[in-house]
Design a protein around this motif. Structure first.
Motif: not given
Length: 115
Positions: A3-11, A18-23
């Motif tokens: 699983x990728x992890x965003x800059x906030x550490x959310x799986x 990129x899509x999750x960060x934009x959402x």
């Protein structure tokens, strides 16, 4: 698959990073209603929680700006945002989100309006 992890550490189970960060930056641009986040089978519990919290904070920020005269007050928008904040808080409760005290989405504004 890792699983990728965003800059906030959310799986990032359901959406590419990129899509999750934009959402997460503007959930209302990706989902027509908070309930759509809850029914998205591609999102993990942590992702749903983050998106709902971000949406709630966006509402609180807009209401704060309106109360401080930065945005023109519109009774219909205020009513809609208040109802939306209540719906988001109910969904966060369903997810078992820990209360954020008096600063949770929507509650800060209600506290200020009651003063």
């Amino acid at each position: 698959m890792t699983a990728k992890v965003s800059g906030q550490g959310v799986p990032q189970a359901g959406l590419p990073g990129e899509d999750f960060d934009a959402a997460a930056a503007d959930p209302s641009a990706f989902y027509p209603a908070p309930e759509a986040i809850m029914s998205d089978p591609e999102l993990s519990h942590a992702q749903k929680l983050r998106l709902l919290q971000e949406w709630g904070h966006d509402i609180t920020d807009h209401q704060t700006a309106t109360n401080e005269g930065m945005a023109p007050p519109d009774a219909e928008t205020r009513t809609t945002e208040a109802g939306l904040a209540q719906r988001i808080n109910a969904l966060l409760d369903q997810l078992g989100a820990a209360p954020e005290g008096d600063d949770s989405p929507g509650r800060t504004v209600w506290k200020r309006l009651g003063s």
